[in-house]
Design a protein around this motif. Sequence first.
Motif, short mmCIF file in Angstrom:
data_model
loop_
_atom_site.label_atom_id
_atom_site.label_comp_id
_atom_site.label_asym_id
_atom_site.label_seq_id
_atom_site.Cartn_x
_atom_site.Cartn_y
_atom_site.Cartn_z
N HIS A 232 17.97 -7.19 8.74
CA HIS A 232 16.89 -6.63 8.33
C HIS A 232 15.55 -7.35 9.63
O HIS A 232 15.34 -7.79 9.24
CB HIS A 232 16.83 -6.70 6.85
CG HIS A 232 15.42 -6.09 5.94
ND1 HIS A 232 14.97 -6.40 4.85
CD2 HIS A 232 14.14 -4.99 6.59
CE1 HIS A 232 13.92 -6.04 4.55
NE2 HIS A 232 13.48 -5.45 5.83
N GLY A 304 9.64 -8.07 1.62
CA GLY A 304 9.98 -6.67 1.34
C GLY A 304 10.06 -5.49 0.66
O GLY A 304 9.88 -4.25 0.75
N HIS A 325 4.09 -15.25 -1.04
CA HIS A 325 4.59 -13.86 -0.82
C HIS A 325 4.17 -13.69 0.43
O HIS A 325 3.13 -14.01 1.30
CB HIS A 325 3.79 -13.97 -1.75
CG HIS A 325 3.83 -11.98 -2.55
ND1 HIS A 325 2.84 -11.84 -2.80
CD2 HIS A 325 4.86 -11.07 -2.01
CE1 HIS A 325 3.48 -10.14 -2.87
NE2 HIS A 325 4.56 -9.99 -2.45
N ALA A 326 4.50 -12.68 0.85
CA ALA A 326 4.65 -11.73 2.47
C ALA A 326 4.30 -10.35 2.76
O ALA A 326 5.12 -9.21 1.92
CB ALA A 326 5.09 -12.84 3.61
N GLY A 328 5.59 -7.03 5.01
CA GLY A 328 5.76 -7.05 6.38
C GLY A 328 6.14 -5.22 6.57
O GLY A 328 7.14 -4.37 5.15
N THR A 330 9.56 -3.00 9.28
CA THR A 330 10.45 -3.11 10.37
C THR A 330 8.87 -3.40 11.07
O THR A 330 9.58 -3.65 12.45
CB THR A 330 11.21 -1.81 9.76
OG1 THR A 330 11.88 -1.67 8.85
CG2 THR A 330 12.32 -2.29 11.61
N GLN A 357 -1.07 -10.56 -1.34
CA GLN A 357 0.32 -10.40 0.10
C GLN A 357 -0.40 -11.10 0.82
O GLN A 357 -0.01 -11.33 1.91
CB GLN A 357 0.16 -9.28 0.21
CG GLN A 357 1.75 -8.06 -0.17
CD GLN A 357 1.01 -7.25 -1.67
OE1 GLN A 357 -0.34 -7.21 -1.90
NE2 GLN A 357 2.51 -6.74 -2.56
N ASP A 422 0.99 2.32 2.88
CA ASP A 422 1.15 0.87 1.78
C ASP A 422 -0.70 1.27 1.22
O ASP A 422 -1.66 1.81 2.25
CB ASP A 422 1.18 -0.27 1.89
CG ASP A 422 2.47 -0.58 1.87
OD1 ASP A 422 3.64 0.66 1.33
OD2 ASP A 422 3.25 -1.54 2.89
N ARG A 437 3.02 2.76 -2.82
CA ARG A 437 3.00 2.84 -1.63
C ARG A 437 2.44 4.41 -1.66
O ARG A 437 2.46 4.47 -3.37
CB ARG A 437 5.06 3.13 -0.80
CG ARG A 437 5.80 2.69 -0.98
CD ARG A 437 5.79 1.71 0.70
NE ARG A 437 6.20 2.78 1.61
CZ ARG A 437 5.65 3.06 2.86
NH1 ARG A 437 4.93 1.71 3.96
NH2 ARG A 437 6.78 3.67 3.77
N LYS A 544 16.06 -2.56 -2.02
CA LYS A 544 14.82 -2.66 -2.35
C LYS A 544 14.76 -1.09 -3.38
O LYS A 544 15.66 -0.80 -3.64
CB LYS A 544 13.67 -2.18 -1.59
CG LYS A 544 13.04 -2.91 -0.21
CD LYS A 544 12.41 -2.26 0.48
CE LYS A 544 12.13 -3.47 1.62
NZ LYS A 544 11.19 -2.81 2.52
P1 AMP Z 1 10.69 -1.94 5.20
O1 AMP Z 1 10.85 -1.49 6.67
O2 AMP Z 1 12.10 -2.15 4.98
O3 AMP Z 1 10.85 -3.63 5.43
O4 AMP Z 1 9.47 -1.91 4.84
C1 AMP Z 1 8.87 -2.06 4.85
C2 AMP Z 1 7.77 -1.89 3.45
O5 AMP Z 1 8.24 -2.46 2.10
C3 AMP Z 1 6.13 -1.72 3.74
O6 AMP Z 1 6.01 -0.90 3.96
C4 AMP Z 1 5.90 -1.86 2.13
O7 AMP Z 1 6.11 -1.32 1.45
C5 AMP Z 1 7.57 -2.76 1.45
N1 AMP Z 1 6.83 -3.61 0.94
C6 AMP Z 1 6.83 -5.35 2.11
N2 AMP Z 1 6.76 -6.62 1.69
C7 AMP Z 1 5.89 -6.07 0.64
C8 AMP Z 1 5.19 -7.07 -0.44
N3 AMP Z 1 4.86 -8.18 -0.27
N4 AMP Z 1 4.40 -6.13 -1.41
C9 AMP Z 1 4.84 -4.99 -1.72
N5 AMP Z 1 4.93 -3.87 -0.92
C10 AMP Z 1 6.10 -5.13 0.09
#
Ligand code: AMP
Length: 569
Positions: A232, A304, A325-326, A328, A330, A357, A422, A437, A544
């Motif tokens: 991941h 995530g 809290h972070a 991000g 992919t 965030q 987002d 989202r 998720k």
């Molecule tokens: P992935 O590429 O699988 O890591 O998913 C990325 C997506 O996860 C982002 O575009 C967000 O929608 C969601 N995401 C990641 N971190 C957060 C966070 N701290 N708060 C809310 N959504 C998050």
Amino acid sequence: MYSTMQDVPLLVSRLLRHGSTVHGDSPVVTWTGDGARRRSYGETGARCAQLAHALRDELRIQDGDRVATLMWNNAEHLEAYFAVPSMGAVLHTLNLRLPPEQLAWVVNHAADRVVLVNGTLLPLLAPLLPKLGSVEHVVVVGQGDTSVLDGCRPAVHDYEELLADRPTEYPWPHLPETTAAALCYTSGTTGDPKGVVYSHRSIYLHSLHVNTVEAMALSSADLAVPVVPMFHVNAWGLPHAAFLGGVGLLMPDRFLQPGPLADMIEAERPTYAAAVPTIWQGLLGELAARPRDISSLRRVTIGGSACPPSLMREFQERHGVTVEHAWGMTETSPLGSYAHPPRGLTGEEAWPYRVSQGRFPASVEPRLIGPDGTEQPWDGVGTGELEVRGPWIAGAYYGGPDAGPDRPADRFSPDGWLRTGDVGTITADGYLTITDRAKDVIKSGGEWISSVELENHLMAHPGVAEAAVVAVPDEVWGERPLAAVVLTPQDTAAAAGTGTTDRGPAGSTEPGALRSFLAERVPRWQLPERWTTIDEVPKTSVGKFDKKLLRARHAAGELDVVTLDRYDD
Ligand code: AMP
């Protein structure tokens, strides 16, 4: 005027050399379920050289060839992380939780030539092999039933036999820093996965950021647990950053359930860990049921998906662990924003910042684009889709071996920014709040309701273990929220009574009572009329909430929905 600085490429092999020499004593510990295997960074460096020799000399891997891994978080996966890019090939980390047909799709799309696979995952790989036309070699790492590979077309090798007796030094090549180093496919729930190709330069710069005080701030005094899988988004950059700073690594291997994780933390005493919220929620429940000593943990990064504030508080108040809290994805390597409070703020005053965030580093530039296409102000109110750009942000997807970069218009703006999908706000001092989202936000009568906000409030209720809120069609309002709740075990047993949970008195968890609880926290027009109790919120391959599946279950009439009258009091 020209600069007089040296033009030295930023390469993964530099991280490897640095970590395995300057920090040669730093440990790589792999959990075995009832104990641990231990190696040093120095030994890891030597084994990386042996792996590179094996791939080059025996398996004939050339520059740019893809070498895939279907592996848990362990010492051998770390070796592949460094050896494959450093020799000039491309590491493709396969998500072992993808449905088999998607797994086959990504291997074929990437045209992987080699798959390194943990023996325990052979039952997953073996049935797919007839469909994987590009795969010439399967390298089995660790124990497993290799009889499932009998008669398969690719050549089968044992990892340790392949490495044995090879030189422990390798002439790592001088590559252009923009060379592809690693490939990771998104785990999106819609359409085919999209390939993101990280360069040596993007990985190097991202690693520098991970170790700053603006982000994870790790040092050689830390023992860090990447619970986040290495498939991941490069385990959120932790392995690379660890080699930069000599940070000890504790790898959970396949022991990712709350019980074994708690045992591992108690036995090995890490100082830091990183994972998605669902893992930490599970660990809290486990610790409440069977306490363990996790006092060595000082900080954890949660990202995530949105971290429920109640989860953060519980970790702090019960276990003295600070949750950071972070945000991000992919496409962003993944570190975008990171929530440290502003200078001088502590205690309650810091909470609104910590649950946001967080802020972006200088290298990641954000902007918010409103529904009318205009850029929104940073005033904490203006809401829009978040777009970002920077040296470790994707500018395109991988189009496949015979195609150029893929830049779909819904993911990349005409001027090259990444459209994150987002939706959120940014304050004047740069704190991002993701409200949803874009595809999960509930559009009710022309107003937007944040599903995440309703979920966070519900999950703060002592009788609610998990909550997911999704949009469902409504004749009058277009869409309205449906709240799907998972009750805490104690509360389920008490049949929605007034039992005591590990978070205090449960109170009633009847839909009407939960709605009254919400009514004290959000505007009345946002309160859900539709409620359902489920055993578990469905999860995606990276843990998720899978709201798409929940919406589909609702549409198929599979959920038992209680509909309350519209709220008025
Ligand atoms: P992935 O590429 O699988 O890591 O998913 C990325 C997506 O996860 C982002 O575009 C967000 O929608 C969601 N995401 C990641 N971190 C957060 C966070 N701290 N708060 C809310 N959504 C998050």
